[in-house]
Design a protein around this motif. Structure first.
Motif, mmCIF file in Angstrom:
data_model
loop_
_atom_site.group_PDB
_atom_site.id
_atom_site.type_symbol
_atom_site.label_atom_id
_atom_site.label_comp_id
_atom_site.label_asym_id
_atom_site.label_seq_id
_atom_site.Cartn_x
_atom_site.Cartn_y
_atom_site.Cartn_z
ATOM 1 N N GLU A 153 0.821 -1.200 0.000
ATOM 2 C CA GLU A 153 0.000 0.000 0.000
ATOM 3 C C GLU A 153 0.862 1.260 0.000
ATOM 4 N N ILE A 154 0.537 2.196 -0.881
ATOM 5 C CA ILE A 154 1.172 3.512 -0.898
ATOM 6 C C ILE A 154 0.067 4.556 -0.997
ATOM 7 N N MET A 176 4.013 10.071 -5.109
ATOM 8 C CA MET A 176 4.348 8.874 -4.335
ATOM 9 C C MET A 176 5.476 8.135 -5.040
ATOM 10 N N SER A 177 6.211 7.354 -4.273
ATOM 11 C CA SER A 177 7.314 6.548 -4.796
ATOM 12 C C SER A 177 6.872 5.094 -4.849
ATOM 13 N N VAL A 178 7.246 4.405 -5.924
ATOM 14 C CA VAL A 178 6.800 3.045 -6.180
ATOM 15 C C VAL A 178 7.985 2.087 -6.120
ATOM 16 N N ASP A 179 7.808 0.942 -5.468
ATOM 17 C CA ASP A 179 8.855 -0.074 -5.426
ATOM 18 C C ASP A 179 9.157 -0.574 -6.840
ATOM 19 N N ASN A 180 10.441 -0.678 -7.163
ATOM 20 C CA ASN A 180 10.828 -1.178 -8.479
ATOM 21 C C ASN A 180 12.291 -1.586 -8.436
ATOM 22 N N GLN A 181 12.548 -2.881 -8.453
ATOM 23 C CA GLN A 181 13.925 -3.375 -8.410
ATOM 24 C C GLN A 181 14.451 -3.580 -9.824
ATOM 25 N N LEU A 182 15.501 -2.865 -10.175
ATOM 26 C CA LEU A 182 16.081 -2.992 -11.506
ATOM 27 C C LEU A 182 16.910 -4.265 -11.603
ATOM 28 N N PRO A 183 16.851 -4.970 -12.734
ATOM 29 C CA PRO A 183 17.720 -6.136 -12.933
ATOM 30 C C PRO A 183 19.182 -5.695 -12.914
ATOM 31 N N SER A 184 20.060 -6.577 -12.473
ATOM 32 C CA SER A 184 21.481 -6.241 -12.386
ATOM 33 C C SER A 184 22.048 -5.868 -13.754
ATOM 34 N N ALA A 185 21.563 -6.516 -14.817
ATOM 35 C CA ALA A 185 22.047 -6.204 -16.156
ATOM 36 C C ALA A 185 21.651 -4.779 -16.562
ATOM 37 N N THR A 186 20.446 -4.359 -16.166
ATOM 38 C CA THR A 186 19.986 -3.004 -16.479
ATOM 39 C C THR A 186 20.810 -1.979 -15.714
ATOM 40 N N MET A 187 21.095 -2.267 -14.448
ATOM 41 C CA MET A 187 21.907 -1.351 -13.653
ATOM 42 C C MET A 187 23.295 -1.197 -14.263
ATOM 43 N N LYS A 188 23.875 -2.287 -14.716
ATOM 44 C CA LYS A 188 25.206 -2.224 -15.320
ATOM 45 C C LYS A 188 25.173 -1.415 -16.603
#
Length: 437
Positions: free
Chosen positions: A143-144, A332-344
């Motif tokens: 919830e946000i 508001m801020s939304v949870d979003n985990q970037l893939p390691s390949a995208t971060m690189k």
């Protein structure tokens, strides 16, 4: 606040009474947020909750994607062509690949759908009557809630002096609209519709949709081609493609400047070309604007500390007053985990944390938007304007006939497995687009 609360109470009364006849007189943007962990939908007027309903999202194997969406199509009567022509009344489509809000006779308090968000019949009918195409819907794992955000980086309307040319008359490069090259099976029986007449009375103009993201390879290449040509090295048409003519121009520039003559596009080459053209450092961000699902503006901006993720954020403008040059933004801020390949690929070494109370403010602090770009967008500001911020740019769901759609990935905890079907699993599970049930 008194005006906003009064408005919220009037909307609440409308929703509770299911008075669809009154819906035509309702104006002002509503914010719809679906929380998967609570199996609940809330409607916000600014930061005030005006209605709540339980929902049922996608079950295991048919997970409802999370992210920032908008209503692309509305149909009072619709039937699935994958699941025995199951009725889907008061359907409000969120993606062309098959996710929607719709009414159902079966809305348990747990995930049970094939990907859509099921709503109780009465609530779905009334919600349908008070929304319009382009209205935003956020689907989140936890919830946000929106909060009022005051920041100098946010846009406010400007008053243009009569008989003075305005920047919005100038032509800027259109935005890229690619829907991806993979075929997606959908459960829709009808083709993509033409422009539909909204149920709710229109405001003075359709609100603009703004996206701030990182600058992609295509945008960098277009700028490189343009600058090389301006310096006397003919790179051909500035199409963003690393073609033969562009390679010849790059090699000629490298030879003249004593660089390694390989025709490749590198950070060193970009820095040298920008410096030679007197343009400073190459921009690493971009801002895009759409209105009525069509691109209007695409311009370069600078993101400071690019090694830190921007995160995923959403803001909506309320009480926009051109006479006073003011707008109230709720974000508001939304949870979003970037893939390691995208971060690189993006050069990100520090992930974003949407749970931090100042996450959105810190991101806004890092944005440098040129004055002419800011002025042009400010001229387009109206009630219900929105701003999305994302590291990942235009995803496959953002295409022709959409607003900016951001599909997010669930943040995985290092010390716990993902829970699916009541059992723990160590395998990471990411949001995916599924078909309408």
């Amino acid at each position: 606040m008194k005006f906003r609360l009064a408005t919220g109470m009037s909307i609440l009364g409308l929703l509770l009474s299911c008075g669809t006849a009154l819906a035509g007189t309702l104006e002002g943007p509503l914010q719809i947020i679906v929380s998967k962990d609570l199996q609940e939908l809330k409607i916000y007027d600014g930061d005030v909750v005006v209605a709540t309903s339980h929902v049922s999202t996608g079950k295991a194997g048919h997970s409802t994607p999370t992210g920032i969406f908008s209503i692309l199509e509305k149909k009072r009567t619709h039937f699935s062509n994958l699941y025995d022509s199951a009725p889907m009344p008061f359907m409000q489509r969120l993606t062309w690949s098959g996710i929607a809000l719709h009414a159902s006779n079966s809305v348990p308090s747990y995930p049970a759908s094939h990907g859509c968000v099921r709503l109780p019949n009465d609530f779905a009918k009334t919600l349908f009557s008070v929304t319009r195409r382009g209205g935003h819907v956020l689907i989140t794992d936890r919830e946000i809630a929106p909060q009022e955000i005051v920041h100098a980086a946010l846009f406010k309307p400007v008053v243009v002096v009569p008989d003075t040319p305005i920047l919005s008359e100038a032509g800027l490069r259109p935005g890229l609209m690619e829907a991806g090259d993979k075929a997606v099976e959908v459960a829709m029986t009808d083709p993509k519709p033409e422009v539909l007449t909204p149920i709710v009375q229109k405001t003075e103009q359709d609100p603009i949709r703004i996206l701030i993201t990182r600058r992609g390879d295509r945008e960098m290449m277009i700028d490189l081609q343009t600058l090389l040509t301006s310096l006397g090295y003919d790179a051909g048409v500035a199409d963003g493609l690393h073609g033969k003519q562009t390679v010849i121009a790059i090699r000629a520039f490298q030879l003249a400047e004593g660089l390694n003559e390989d025709g490749m596009v590198t950070p060193e080459l970009l820095t040298a070309v920008y410096a030679k053209a007197g343009k400073g450092a190459p921009p690493n961000g971009q801002i895009l604007v759409r209105q009525k699902f069509k691109p209007l503006v695409e311009a370069a901006i600078t993101i400071r500390n690019p090694e830190i993720a921007l995160g995923t954020h959403f803001l909506l403008a309320r009480d926009v007053d051109s006479d006073k040059g003011k707008a109230d933004w709720f974000g508001m801020s939304v949870d979003n985990q970037l893939p390691s390949a995208t971060m690189k690929r993006l050069g990100i070494t520090t992930e974003a944390d949407a749970t931090q109370p100042d996450a959105l403010t810190k991101t806004l602090d890092r944005l440098d938007i040129p004055a002419d770009t800011r002025l042009r967008i400010s001229e387009l500001m109206g009630e219900g304007a929105s701003l999305s911020i994302s590291d990942t740019g235009l995803g496959p769901e953002t295409g022709d006939g959409t607003d900016f759609i951001t599909v997010t990935r669930k943040v995985q905890k290092a010390d716990a497995g993902a829970v699916e079907g009541g059992k723990k699993s160590k395998k990471k599970k990411k949001s995916s687009v599924t078909v309408i049930n």
